[in-house]
Design an enzyme around this catalytic site. Structure first.
Site, PDB file in Angstrom:
ATOM      1  N   SER A  48      33.566  10.979  13.186  1.00 41.44           N
ATOM      2  CA  SER A  48      34.564  11.082  14.253  1.00 41.44           C
ATOM      3  C   SER A  48      34.029  10.547  15.568  1.00 41.44           C
ATOM      4  O   SER A  48      32.826  10.663  15.851  1.00 41.44           O
ATOM      5  CB  SER A  48      34.953  12.552  14.442  1.00 41.44           C
ATOM      6  OG  SER A  48      35.778  12.714  15.575  1.00 41.44           O
ATOM      7  N   TYR A  81      32.276  21.070  15.407  1.00 42.94           N
ATOM      8  CA  TYR A  81      32.726  19.908  14.626  1.00 42.94           C
ATOM      9  C   TYR A  81      32.152  18.612  15.204  1.00 42.94           C
ATOM     10  O   TYR A  81      31.634  17.763  14.473  1.00 42.94           O
ATOM     11  CB  TYR A  81      34.253  19.857  14.623  1.00 42.94           C
ATOM     12  CG  TYR A  81      34.833  18.708  13.834  1.00 42.94           C
ATOM     13  CD1 TYR A  81      34.937  18.782  12.446  1.00 42.94           C
ATOM     14  CD2 TYR A  81      35.286  17.547  14.468  1.00 42.94           C
ATOM     15  CE1 TYR A  81      35.467  17.726  11.712  1.00 42.94           C
ATOM     16  CE2 TYR A  81      35.813  16.498  13.747  1.00 42.94           C
ATOM     17  CZ  TYR A  81      35.906  16.588  12.367  1.00 42.94           C
ATOM     18  OH  TYR A  81      36.432  15.537  11.653  1.00 42.94           O
ATOM     19  N   LYS A 106      29.476  15.935  13.324  1.00 43.07           N
ATOM     20  CA  LYS A 106      29.762  14.513  13.102  1.00 43.07           C
ATOM     21  C   LYS A 106      28.754  13.624  13.836  1.00 43.07           C
ATOM     22  O   LYS A 106      28.384  12.547  13.360  1.00 43.07           O
ATOM     23  CB  LYS A 106      31.196  14.189  13.539  1.00 43.07           C
ATOM     24  CG  LYS A 106      32.264  14.891  12.685  1.00 43.07           C
ATOM     25  CD  LYS A 106      32.123  14.565  11.201  1.00 43.07           C
ATOM     26  CE  LYS A 106      33.257  15.104  10.363  1.00 43.07           C
ATOM     27  NZ  LYS A 106      33.129  14.776   8.935  1.00 43.07           N
ATOM     28  N   VAL A 166      44.217  12.401  12.393  1.00 38.33           N
ATOM     29  CA  VAL A 166      45.062  12.204  11.212  1.00 38.33           C
ATOM     30  C   VAL A 166      45.967  13.399  10.955  1.00 38.33           C
ATOM     31  O   VAL A 166      45.577  14.554  11.150  1.00 38.33           O
ATOM     32  CB  VAL A 166      44.182  11.929   9.969  1.00 38.33           C
ATOM     33  CG1 VAL A 166      45.044  11.488   8.786  1.00 38.33           C
ATOM     34  CG2 VAL A 166      43.139  10.864  10.291  1.00 38.33           C
ATOM     35  N   THR A 186      46.860  15.725   8.855  1.00 39.04           N
ATOM     36  CA  THR A 186      46.444  16.420   7.635  1.00 39.04           C
ATOM     37  C   THR A 186      46.272  17.908   7.953  1.00 39.04           C
ATOM     38  O   THR A 186      46.384  18.325   9.113  1.00 39.04           O
ATOM     39  CB  THR A 186      45.083  15.898   7.124  1.00 39.04           C
ATOM     40  OG1 THR A 186      44.097  16.130   8.144  1.00 39.04           O
ATOM     41  CG2 THR A 186      45.135  14.422   6.773  1.00 39.04           C
TER      42      THR A 186
END
Length: 313
Positions: free
Chosen positions: A172, A232, A236, A269, A271
């Site tokens: 990301s 997060y 990444k 995205v 999702t």
């Protein structure tokens, strides 16, 4: 037109360009792969992973779709198989060393190895403006340590070929080192992780463990870490750093035994991981992973991409 609108317009134009590029089939001389080519996609029972598996299989590759839960993974494979695609399933929990070992044994026994590894499995527990570190341990262990352990376990099983094997990790832009909006403000840590020649696995591990220790003792907010989705973003950032390190370690491999390692940002995205709040479809999000995995003249390694373009770490 203000700066924000211009950026939005550029992004939309690029999305249209990529949509067009995706309609152009690979020519016979570009296709280095065949139905004998084996691609493994982790965390592929839904979202981006499922779509990466779908697109790779649509190119005629044999895809091994993995997920932590057997029932949902088998259901996902059934959907793809009903579409005439060559997709197999194997259970895999990237947090569990015994699960990784069982998977490696099965891959070796069933296919003799693999050619493409897509590291997609990951977790996120923050949505919108949330920035809880309640699940930081799980996020760092899964997204960074789990991904790292998969790469280390599968490199010895990557099959020699003139085109080289490929590893692509889904990361990301939130994990960019020098992001003005979300970078690490601790200059010493940034400098350590920036210098690829001095970068080490121990250095990356220590950075993650320092953060987790600060989470436990409640001092993480003053640690100079990214302030948006901190756990997060850091996980990444670690995968990005490990991508560069692995590419450097593998660069001396002889022709015919090359392994190219890259990472990419799929964008925000739509999702379950974003609470369905994203604006990029899984189909669009999968594109750069598939493009990197299939590059006909793959001399690119240790780089970071978004929308089929190299971006800065």
């Amino acid at each position: 037109m203000d700066k924000k609108e211009r950026a939005k317009e550029r992004k939309e134009k690029r999305r249209q360009e990529i949509s067009l590029l995706r309609t152009i089939p690979y020519s016979d001389h570009q296709r280095w792969w065949s139905s004998e080519t084996i691609a493994v996609v982790t965390g592929a029972n839904r979202g981006i992973g499922f779509e990466i598996a779908h697109q790779l299989a649509s190119h005629g590759i044999t895809v091994v779709l993995t997920s932590r839960e057997t029932a949902v993974g088998e259901e996902a494979v059934k959907v793809l198989q009903e579409g005439g695609l060559n997709v197999a399933f194997h259970q895999l929990d990237i947090l569990d060393p015994s699960s990784i070992q069982a998977f490696c044994d099965w891959i070796k026994e069933t296919y003799g190895g693999l050619d493409i590894l897509i590291n997609n499995a990951g977790v996120n527990f923050n949505f919108g403006k949330d920035n809880s570190v309640e699940y930081a341990e799980m996020v760092i262990q899964t997204n960074y340590f789990g991904t790292k352990n998969m790469i280390k376990a599968l490199i010895p099983l990557m099959r020699p070929s003139p085109a080289g094997a490929r590893i692509v990790s889904v990361t990301s832009r939130l994990g960019r080192l020098n992001s003005k909006r979300n970078g690490i403000s601790n200059v010493e840590v940034t400098q350590q992780l920036e210098d690829v020649d001095k970068l080490s696995e121990e250095m990356i591990d220590n950075t993650m463990n320092t953060f987790l220790e600060q989470v436990k003792d409640g001092t993480w907010e003053s640690g100079g870490w990214p302030h948006v989705h901190t756990d997060y973003s850091l996980s990444k950032l670690a995968v990005n750093a490990y991508t560069r390190l692995t590419a450097r370690i593998l660069e001396e491999r002889p022709e015919g035994h090359k392994i190219y390692v890259n990472c990419y940002c799929p964008g925000w995205v739509k999702t379950a991981m974003t609470g369905w709040a994203g604006h990029v479809s899984p189909e669009e999000a999968a594109d750069t992973a598939v493009w990197l995995a299939l590059l006909p003249d793959q001399f690119v390694s240790g780089k970071f991409f978004a929308e089929r373009r190299e971006i800065n770490f």
